[in-house]
Design an enzyme around this catalytic site. Structure first.
Site, PDB file in Angstrom:
ATOM      1  N   ASP A 198       0.878  -1.026   0.047  1.00 23.79           N
ATOM      2  CA  ASP A 198      -0.018  -0.113  -0.032  1.00 23.79           C
ATOM      3  C   ASP A 198       0.895   1.047   0.003  1.00 23.79           C
ATOM      4  O   ASP A 198       2.065   1.096   0.325  1.00 23.79           O
ATOM      5  CB  ASP A 198      -0.846   0.182   1.098  1.00 23.79           C
ATOM      6  CG  ASP A 198      -1.937  -0.920   1.197  1.00 23.79           C
ATOM      7  OD1 ASP A 198      -2.157  -1.697   0.122  1.00 23.79           O
ATOM      8  OD2 ASP A 198      -3.012  -0.747   2.023  1.00 23.79           O
ATOM      9  N   ASP A 199       0.324   2.324  -0.357  1.00 23.67           N
ATOM     10  CA  ASP A 199       0.796   3.538  -0.049  1.00 23.67           C
ATOM     11  C   ASP A 199       1.978   4.134  -1.339  1.00 23.67           C
ATOM     12  O   ASP A 199       2.713   5.027  -1.200  1.00 23.67           O
ATOM     13  CB  ASP A 199       1.487   3.952   1.122  1.00 23.67           C
ATOM     14  CG  ASP A 199       0.263   3.858   2.237  1.00 23.67           C
ATOM     15  OD1 ASP A 199      -0.828   3.981   2.052  1.00 23.67           O
ATOM     16  OD2 ASP A 199       0.812   4.093   3.502  1.00 23.67           O
ATOM     17  N   HIS A 256       3.751  -1.862   3.867  1.00 23.69           N
ATOM     18  CA  HIS A 256       4.113  -0.548   3.502  1.00 23.69           C
ATOM     19  C   HIS A 256       5.611  -0.273   3.574  1.00 23.69           C
ATOM     20  O   HIS A 256       6.168   0.490   4.673  1.00 23.69           O
ATOM     21  CB  HIS A 256       3.417   0.388   4.770  1.00 23.69           C
ATOM     22  CG  HIS A 256       1.850   0.320   4.692  1.00 23.69           C
ATOM     23  ND1 HIS A 256       1.487  -0.858   5.682  1.00 23.69           N
ATOM     24  CD2 HIS A 256       0.647   0.779   4.191  1.00 23.69           C
ATOM     25  CE1 HIS A 256       0.057  -0.893   5.398  1.00 23.69           C
ATOM     26  NE2 HIS A 256      -0.108   0.186   4.919  1.00 23.69           N
ATOM     27  N   HIS A 264      -7.405   4.149   1.373  1.00 25.64           N
ATOM     28  CA  HIS A 264      -6.472   4.671   2.216  1.00 25.64           C
ATOM     29  C   HIS A 264      -7.173   5.152   3.657  1.00 25.64           C
ATOM     30  O   HIS A 264      -7.767   5.859   3.466  1.00 25.64           O
ATOM     31  CB  HIS A 264      -5.578   5.437   1.688  1.00 25.64           C
ATOM     32  CG  HIS A 264      -4.668   6.188   2.560  1.00 25.64           C
ATOM     33  ND1 HIS A 264      -3.497   5.439   3.048  1.00 25.64           N
ATOM     34  CD2 HIS A 264      -4.398   7.507   2.832  1.00 25.64           C
ATOM     35  CE1 HIS A 264      -2.927   6.318   3.643  1.00 25.64           C
ATOM     36  NE2 HIS A 264      -3.520   7.425   3.764  1.00 25.64           N
ATOM     37  N   HIS A 307      -5.241   3.206  -5.010  1.00 25.48           N
ATOM     38  CA  HIS A 307      -5.455   3.327  -3.328  1.00 25.48           C
ATOM     39  C   HIS A 307      -6.323   4.820  -3.238  1.00 25.48           C
ATOM     40  O   HIS A 307      -5.920   5.801  -2.885  1.00 25.48           O
ATOM     41  CB  HIS A 307      -4.087   3.451  -2.781  1.00 25.48           C
ATOM     42  CG  HIS A 307      -4.006   3.092  -1.068  1.00 25.48           C
ATOM     43  ND1 HIS A 307      -4.717   1.895  -0.763  1.00 25.48           N
ATOM     44  CD2 HIS A 307      -3.385   3.435  -0.084  1.00 25.48           C
ATOM     45  CE1 HIS A 307      -4.297   1.810   0.517  1.00 25.48           C
ATOM     46  NE2 HIS A 307      -3.620   2.903   1.019  1.00 25.48           N
TER      47      HIS A 307
END
Length: 312
Positions: free
Chosen positions: A24-25, A230, A150, A75
């Site tokens: 993610d991110d 992450h 998110h 996201h």
């Protein structure tokens, strides 16, 4: 714990231990971007999720053009935890005012900030911003695999999740679903969703993280489990968007370690990316027509107005 249901839909035997391993991110900053690409290309991660409103998104899109083998989703982002630099909506602010706080910015993803956002957000404003964020990937010349959120589990509200599922159908994408009752509804429609829950790596103590992940892999049950990690290359950096650098650095170190590959082999774990889920969701939608009509013949990111892929 529900009986495994996703394996057959994903083309695996019932005893298979499937791990959907996503970063993610992506797009947060360049240190995150480089770590994510490294974790997918040279580590055990299998896909990633791009935050298109963030300052690092143009860099992330350049990396995606350079590495077309990396599956990525969008996201979807309605909050901002970074004071410097801030990110905000891709839509004009005067077109999505219900998504903004009294200072005209995205809310912080604190419990109070999320509650205030969800109490005032108009669904038409959410749709306008979500479409802007999805359409922004046209600059990469590639189709995303999925939509996820998110800091808002299942969108935070039932109508937001229903909107996102409809957008997934329109754009031909899978959607991250991991809370009841949406899980049960998805299974009834023959959509592969997680059988055994969802791990956010911010819930894992960074101290002795390899041993913690090793225990989780040893105990992974048959069926589909998702981990959202992450990774970042950065250490403590006053310019970094978040103070979770230790979580991010240790995630990257684990994802690219020989030990991670050894553990997967030892415990017979099959890692999947969101491209596998996208294909299975498309097959399910075809069976469910007209409830899930097929995506447009020419998705927005492949339209004649979209920029051609470029190197660099």
């Amino acid at each position: 714990m529900p009986a495994p249901a996703a394996n057959a839909l994903l083309g695996h035997p019932p005893e298979a231990r499937l791990l959907l391993l996503n970063c993610d991110d992506f797009g947060l900053d360049e240190s995150v971007n480089l770590a994510v690409i490294d974790a997918v290309r040279h580590g055990i991660a299998a896909s990633c999720s791009l935050m298109t409103p963030c300052a690092g998104a143009p860099h992330a899109l350049r990396l995606l053009r350079r590495h077309p083998e990396v599956p990525f989703g969008v996201h979807l982002t309605l909050v901002c935890e970074s004071p410097h630099p801030r990110w905000g909506p891709l839509s004009p602010r005067d077109r999505v005012p219900s998504l903004l706080d009294d200072d005209g910015e995205f809310f912080a993803p604190t419990p109070a900030g999320r509650a205030a956002l969800l109490a005032r957000a108009r669904l038409d404003h959410v749709e306008r911003e979500f479409r802007a964020q999805i359409d922004a990937v046209a600059a990469a010349g590639r189709a995303p695999t999925h939509l996820d959120f998110h800091c808002l589990a299942d969108g935070g509200r039932e109508d937001v999740l229903d909107l996102t599922l409809a957008l997934g159908t329109e754009y031909g994408l899978a959607v991250r679903v991991w809370l009841p009752p949406a899980l049960d509804r998805s299974r009834e429609r023959g959509l592969p969703v997680v059988d055994h829950g969802f791990l956010d790596s911010f819930s894992v103590p960074p101290e002795d993280k390899p041993a913690h992940y090793a225990r989780l892999l040893a105990d992974l049950p048959p069926g589909l489990t998702e981990w959202a990690l992450h990774p970042s290359l950065a250490g403590p950096n006053p310019r970094a968007p978040q103070d979770g650098w230790l979580v991010r650095r240790t995630d990257h170190e684990f994802l690219v370690s020989p030990e991670a590959r050894r553990l997967l082999a030892e415990h017979g774990v099959t890692v999947l990316g969101w491209d596998a889920l996208r294909d299975a969701w498309r097959r399910a939608r075809e069976r469910l027509t007209p409830d899930f009509p097929p995506p447009p013949a020419v998705p927005p990111w492949r339209s004649t107005n979209s920029p051609a892929p470029q190197g660099g």
